[in-house]
Design a protein around this motif. Structure first.
Motif, mmCIF file in Angstrom:
data_model
loop_
_atom_site.group_PDB
_atom_site.id
_atom_site.type_symbol
_atom_site.label_atom_id
_atom_site.label_comp_id
_atom_site.label_asym_id
_atom_site.label_seq_id
_atom_site.Cartn_x
_atom_site.Cartn_y
_atom_site.Cartn_z
ATOM 1 N N ALA A 60 0.843 -1.161 -0.003
ATOM 2 C CA ALA A 60 0.031 -0.115 -0.110
ATOM 3 C C ALA A 60 0.976 1.242 0.000
ATOM 4 O O ALA A 60 0.561 2.338 -0.652
ATOM 5 C CB ALA A 60 -0.740 0.011 1.101
ATOM 6 N N LEU A 61 1.830 1.171 0.900
ATOM 7 C CA LEU A 61 2.774 2.570 1.028
ATOM 8 C C LEU A 61 3.670 2.475 -0.394
ATOM 9 O O LEU A 61 3.657 3.841 -0.872
ATOM 10 C CB LEU A 61 3.758 2.292 2.139
ATOM 11 N N VAL A 62 4.063 1.382 -0.986
ATOM 12 C CA VAL A 62 4.742 1.781 -2.427
ATOM 13 C C VAL A 62 3.586 2.157 -3.507
ATOM 14 O O VAL A 62 3.985 2.997 -4.349
ATOM 15 C CB VAL A 62 5.413 0.096 -2.980
ATOM 16 N N GLY A 63 2.589 1.611 -3.551
ATOM 17 C CA GLY A 63 1.445 2.175 -4.232
ATOM 18 C C GLY A 63 1.312 3.592 -4.227
ATOM 19 O O GLY A 63 0.928 4.143 -5.226
ATOM 20 N N ALA A 64 0.783 3.938 -2.836
ATOM 21 C CA ALA A 64 0.537 5.421 -2.526
ATOM 22 C C ALA A 64 1.835 6.317 -3.207
ATOM 23 O O ALA A 64 1.590 7.420 -3.726
ATOM 24 C CB ALA A 64 0.590 5.654 -1.059
ATOM 25 N N ALA A 65 3.112 5.881 -2.835
ATOM 26 C CA ALA A 65 4.149 6.684 -3.487
ATOM 27 C C ALA A 65 4.316 6.850 -4.990
ATOM 28 O O ALA A 65 4.271 7.722 -5.470
ATOM 29 C CB ALA A 65 5.519 6.140 -2.956
ATOM 30 N N LEU A 66 3.891 5.585 -5.608
ATOM 31 C CA LEU A 66 3.809 6.011 -7.113
ATOM 32 C C LEU A 66 2.680 6.515 -7.465
ATOM 33 O O LEU A 66 2.878 7.197 -8.691
ATOM 34 C CB LEU A 66 3.696 4.309 -7.535
ATOM 35 N N LEU A 67 1.530 6.568 -6.995
ATOM 36 C CA LEU A 67 0.375 7.252 -7.099
ATOM 37 C C LEU A 67 0.874 8.861 -7.093
ATOM 38 O O LEU A 67 0.441 9.501 -7.984
ATOM 39 C CB LEU A 67 -0.835 6.957 -6.455
ATOM 40 N N ALA A 68 1.345 9.232 -5.866
ATOM 41 C CA ALA A 68 1.714 10.575 -5.758
ATOM 42 C C ALA A 68 2.635 10.904 -6.662
ATOM 43 O O ALA A 68 2.591 12.291 -7.179
ATOM 44 C CB ALA A 68 2.387 10.454 -4.308
ATOM 45 N N TRP A 69 3.546 10.314 -6.914
ATOM 46 C CA TRP A 69 4.752 10.555 -7.969
ATOM 47 C C TRP A 69 3.998 10.844 -9.328
ATOM 48 O O TRP A 69 4.337 11.973 -10.140
ATOM 49 C CB TRP A 69 5.762 9.472 -8.220
ATOM 50 N N PHE A 70 3.187 10.208 -9.805
ATOM 51 C CA PHE A 70 2.309 10.062 -11.089
ATOM 52 C C PHE A 70 1.431 11.357 -10.976
ATOM 53 O O PHE A 70 1.595 11.866 -12.105
ATOM 54 C CB PHE A 70 1.585 8.711 -11.425
ATOM 55 N N LEU A 71 0.925 11.764 -9.767
ATOM 56 C CA LEU A 71 -0.046 12.763 -9.923
ATOM 57 C C LEU A 71 0.705 14.171 -9.952
ATOM 58 O O LEU A 71 0.168 15.034 -10.568
ATOM 59 C CB LEU A 71 -1.094 12.832 -8.939
#
Length: 50
Positions: A28-39
């Motif tokens: 979940a943390l890795v996914g959140a970091a990737l989502l934040a980077w993408f946005l």
């Protein structure tokens, strides 16, 4: 997806739910970091936009 559920079930049988929760939290943390980077990359200023 069924393979993931079987893998998590096998991990939780041997060592309890603690390691399973750690894996879920890490993903979940890795996914959140990737989502934040993408946005947030869309808000970056381009120097070559002129």
């Amino acid at each position: 997806m069924p393979h993931t559920a079987v893998l998590l079930a096998a991990v939780s049988e041997d060592q309890g739910p603690g390691n399973t929760l750690r894996v879920v939290l890490l993903v979940a943390l890795v996914g959140a970091a990737l989502l934040a980077w993408f946005l947030l990359r869309g808000y970056r200023n381009d120097d070559n936009s002129d």
